[in-house]
Scaffold this motif. Sequence first.
Motif, PDB file in Angstrom:
ATOM      1  N   UNK A  60       0.831  -1.208   0.000  1.00 30.89           N
ATOM      2  CA  UNK A  60       0.000   0.000   0.000  1.00 30.89           C
ATOM      3  C   UNK A  60       0.865   1.258   0.000  1.00 30.89           C
ATOM      4  N   UNK A  61       1.976   1.217   0.729  1.00 32.97           N
ATOM      5  CA  UNK A  61       2.892   2.365   0.710  1.00 32.97           C
ATOM      6  C   UNK A  61       3.502   2.542  -0.678  1.00 32.97           C
ATOM      7  N   UNK A  62       3.798   1.417  -1.341  1.00 28.47           N
ATOM      8  CA  UNK A  62       4.357   1.498  -2.689  1.00 28.47           C
ATOM      9  C   UNK A  62       3.357   2.086  -3.673  1.00 28.47           C
ATOM     10  N   UNK A  63       2.087   1.697  -3.530  1.00 29.28           N
ATOM     11  CA  UNK A  63       1.043   2.231  -4.415  1.00 29.28           C
ATOM     12  C   UNK A  63       0.960   3.747  -4.297  1.00 29.28           C
ATOM     13  N   UNK A  64       1.087   4.258  -3.082  1.00 27.30           N
ATOM     14  CA  UNK A  64       0.964   5.698  -2.868  1.00 27.30           C
ATOM     15  C   UNK A  64       2.108   6.481  -3.510  1.00 27.30           C
ATOM     16  N   UNK A  65       3.253   5.833  -3.715  1.00 29.62           N
ATOM     17  CA  UNK A  65       4.402   6.533  -4.305  1.00 29.62           C
ATOM     18  C   UNK A  65       4.699   6.088  -5.731  1.00 29.62           C
ATOM     19  N   UNK A  66       3.864   5.217  -6.287  1.00 27.39           N
ATOM     20  CA  UNK A  66       4.084   4.691  -7.643  1.00 27.39           C
ATOM     21  C   UNK A  66       3.563   5.695  -8.666  1.00 27.39           C
ATOM     22  N   UNK A  67       4.467   6.385  -9.345  1.00 28.55           N
ATOM     23  CA  UNK A  67       4.045   7.409 -10.312  1.00 28.55           C
ATOM     24  C   UNK A  67       3.358   6.797 -11.524  1.00 28.55           C
ATOM     25  N   UNK A  68       3.781   5.605 -11.940  1.00 31.98           N
ATOM     26  CA  UNK A  68       3.146   4.970 -13.091  1.00 31.98           C
ATOM     27  C   UNK A  68       1.713   4.557 -12.763  1.00 31.98           C
ATOM     28  N   UNK A  69       1.484   4.079 -11.545  1.00 32.81           N
ATOM     29  CA  UNK A  69       0.112   3.763 -11.145  1.00 32.81           C
ATOM     30  C   UNK A  69      -0.727   5.029 -11.081  1.00 32.81           C
ATOM     31  N   UNK A  70      -0.139   6.121 -10.603  1.00 31.81           N
ATOM     32  CA  UNK A  70      -0.866   7.382 -10.552  1.00 31.81           C
ATOM     33  C   UNK A  70      -1.214   7.861 -11.962  1.00 31.81           C
ATOM     34  N   UNK A  71      -0.258   7.738 -12.886  1.00 28.69           N
ATOM     35  CA  UNK A  71      -0.539   8.119 -14.275  1.00 28.69           C
ATOM     36  C   UNK A  71      -1.592   7.207 -14.901  1.00 28.69           C
ATOM     37  N   UNK A  72      -1.519   5.912 -14.594  1.00 26.95           N
ATOM     38  CA  UNK A  72      -2.507   4.962 -15.116  1.00 26.95           C
ATOM     39  C   UNK A  72      -3.894   5.275 -14.579  1.00 26.95           C
ATOM     40  N   UNK A  73      -3.958   5.621 -13.293  1.00 28.53           N
ATOM     41  CA  UNK A  73      -5.232   5.985 -12.688  1.00 28.53           C
ATOM     42  C   UNK A  73      -5.772   7.275 -13.300  1.00 28.53           C
ATOM     43  N   UNK A  74      -4.878   8.218 -13.586  1.00 31.16           N
ATOM     44  CA  UNK A  74      -5.296   9.463 -14.220  1.00 31.16           C
ATOM     45  C   UNK A  74      -5.840   9.200 -15.622  1.00 31.16           C
ATOM     46  N   UNK A  75      -5.159   8.331 -16.387  1.00 34.85           N
ATOM     47  CA  UNK A  75      -5.666   7.974 -17.715  1.00 34.85           C
ATOM     48  C   UNK A  75      -7.041   7.315 -17.618  1.00 34.85           C
ATOM     49  N   UNK A  76      -7.215   6.476 -16.598  1.00 34.77           N
ATOM     50  CA  UNK A  76      -8.512   5.832 -16.400  1.00 34.77           C
ATOM     51  C   UNK A  76      -9.588   6.860 -16.079  1.00 34.77           C
ATOM     52  N   UNK A  77      -9.252   7.852 -15.258  1.00 35.25           N
ATOM     53  CA  UNK A  77     -10.215   8.894 -14.909  1.00 35.25           C
ATOM     54  C   UNK A  77     -10.579   9.752 -16.129  1.00 35.25           C
ATOM     55  N   UNK A  78      -9.591  10.034 -16.986  1.00 38.20           N
ATOM     56  CA  UNK A  78      -9.880  10.762 -18.226  1.00 38.20           C
ATOM     57  C   UNK A  78     -10.811   9.937 -19.109  1.00 38.20           C
ATOM     58  N   UNK A  79     -10.517   8.648 -19.221  1.00 38.54           N
ATOM     59  CA  UNK A  79     -11.374   7.742 -19.986  1.00 38.54           C
ATOM     60  C   UNK A  79     -12.797   7.750 -19.428  1.00 38.54           C
ATOM     61  N   UNK A  80     -12.918   7.709 -18.107  1.00 38.78           N
ATOM     62  CA  UNK A  80     -14.235   7.733 -17.470  1.00 38.78           C
ATOM     63  C   UNK A  80     -14.944   9.061 -17.694  1.00 38.78           C
ATOM     64  N   UNK A  81     -14.190  10.168 -17.618  1.00 43.33           N
ATOM     65  CA  UNK A  81     -14.787  11.491 -17.777  1.00 43.33           C
ATOM     66  C   UNK A  81     -15.393  11.671 -19.164  1.00 43.33           C
ATOM     67  N   UNK A  82     -14.847  10.975 -20.147  1.00 47.34           N
ATOM     68  CA  UNK A  82     -15.405  11.044 -21.504  1.00 47.34           C
ATOM     69  C   UNK A  82     -16.504  10.006 -21.682  1.00 47.34           C
ATOM     70  N   UNK A  83     -16.224   8.778 -21.276  1.00 43.28           N
ATOM     71  CA  UNK A  83     -17.121   7.666 -21.567  1.00 43.28           C
ATOM     72  C   UNK A  83     -18.440   7.754 -20.813  1.00 43.28           C
ATOM     73  N   UNK A  84     -18.392   8.056 -19.521  1.00 45.02           N
ATOM     74  CA  UNK A  84     -19.603   7.974 -18.698  1.00 45.02           C
ATOM     75  C   UNK A  84     -20.668   8.978 -19.136  1.00 45.02           C
ATOM     76  N   UNK A  85     -20.380  10.292 -19.184  1.00 44.82           N
ATOM     77  CA  UNK A  85     -21.453  11.224 -19.572  1.00 44.82           C
ATOM     78  C   UNK A  85     -21.922  11.037 -21.013  1.00 44.82           C
ATOM     79  N   UNK A  86     -20.981  10.772 -21.924  1.00 44.64           N
ATOM     80  CA  UNK A  86     -21.385  10.613 -23.330  1.00 44.64           C
ATOM     81  C   UNK A  86     -22.252   9.367 -23.494  1.00 44.64           C
TER      82      UNK A  86
END
Length: 297
Positions: A60-86
């Motif tokens: 869990x500590x590694x997840x909090x400092x994993x920049x690639x996971x943070x970027x992956x989560x951000x990409x997922x949120x962008x995907x959701x921000x487009x997909x869900x409302x449309x």
Amino acid sequence: MAVRRLARDSRDLLTAGPFLALKAAVFGLFVAVPFVYTFVLTFQRGSLLSGLRWNGLGNYRTVLTDTLFRDSLLNTLVFMAITIPVTVLVSMAVGLLLASGLPGIRVHRALIYLPSLLSVVATGLIWKVMIDPEQGPLDLLLDKLFGLRVPWLTDGGVAIVFLSLITVWCSCGFYSLIFMAGFNNIPQDLLEAGRIDGASTWQLLVHIRIPLVRSVAQVVLVLVTISAVQVFDLVFVMTHGGPGTETYTAMWYVYQNAFNGGSVAYAATMSIVLLLVTMIIAAVFLARTESGGEAGD
């Protein structure tokens, strides 16, 4: 009287017991046990082959400092921000049209639902052919008409948007039928009463139709949210997370860690974190739609 009722309830329980036990066993075997095992894995380190060792909260500590996971989560949120409302808005609009009694409505329903019958892998391959830079019809058409050469999959931002729109295209038919059923369920007496009172078509839509399908919209919203968070198939077929790691989504990163030389325990940790994120987002959406319904009432 109470004794008779208790005896009847006991007989009903004995009759239903075998059926309930079978369902409970299936649920435990395929849902509860894998979930508990996944949660236990989050406190381990190592691999299934070399053996697992206790790691406490290290993953869990590694997840909090994993920049690639943070970027992956951000990409997922962008995907959701487009997909869900449309997806929700387009599906609602199409569902309203399907419920309006258009000529040849059965043909329209079949055509709209057709993309939902395709597997995600087939959908991804079809669109890869469509945008092929050498002979893809969509790419050639845009080039001839507007002189555009769109970097469909070679630019990370464009690729995320493109994957989002493909997801809308292939899932819209299914959700449109759900909305169609909701609109068809509206009592015609309410609509007739609104017309008698002089309400326009737009007023009937805003004040009667849409509020009465709010519960349907909530179900669709949760389903679309879960599907968007779990996006993996299109990434696997079309981009493999590229270019570079620009289209890494959370589930793709989990897959990479679980099956491509990473840590199964760390992949399990990211899955649990992703589950919590999904639950929070779904709860916020439901709370906002319910509060909107109360305000409308």
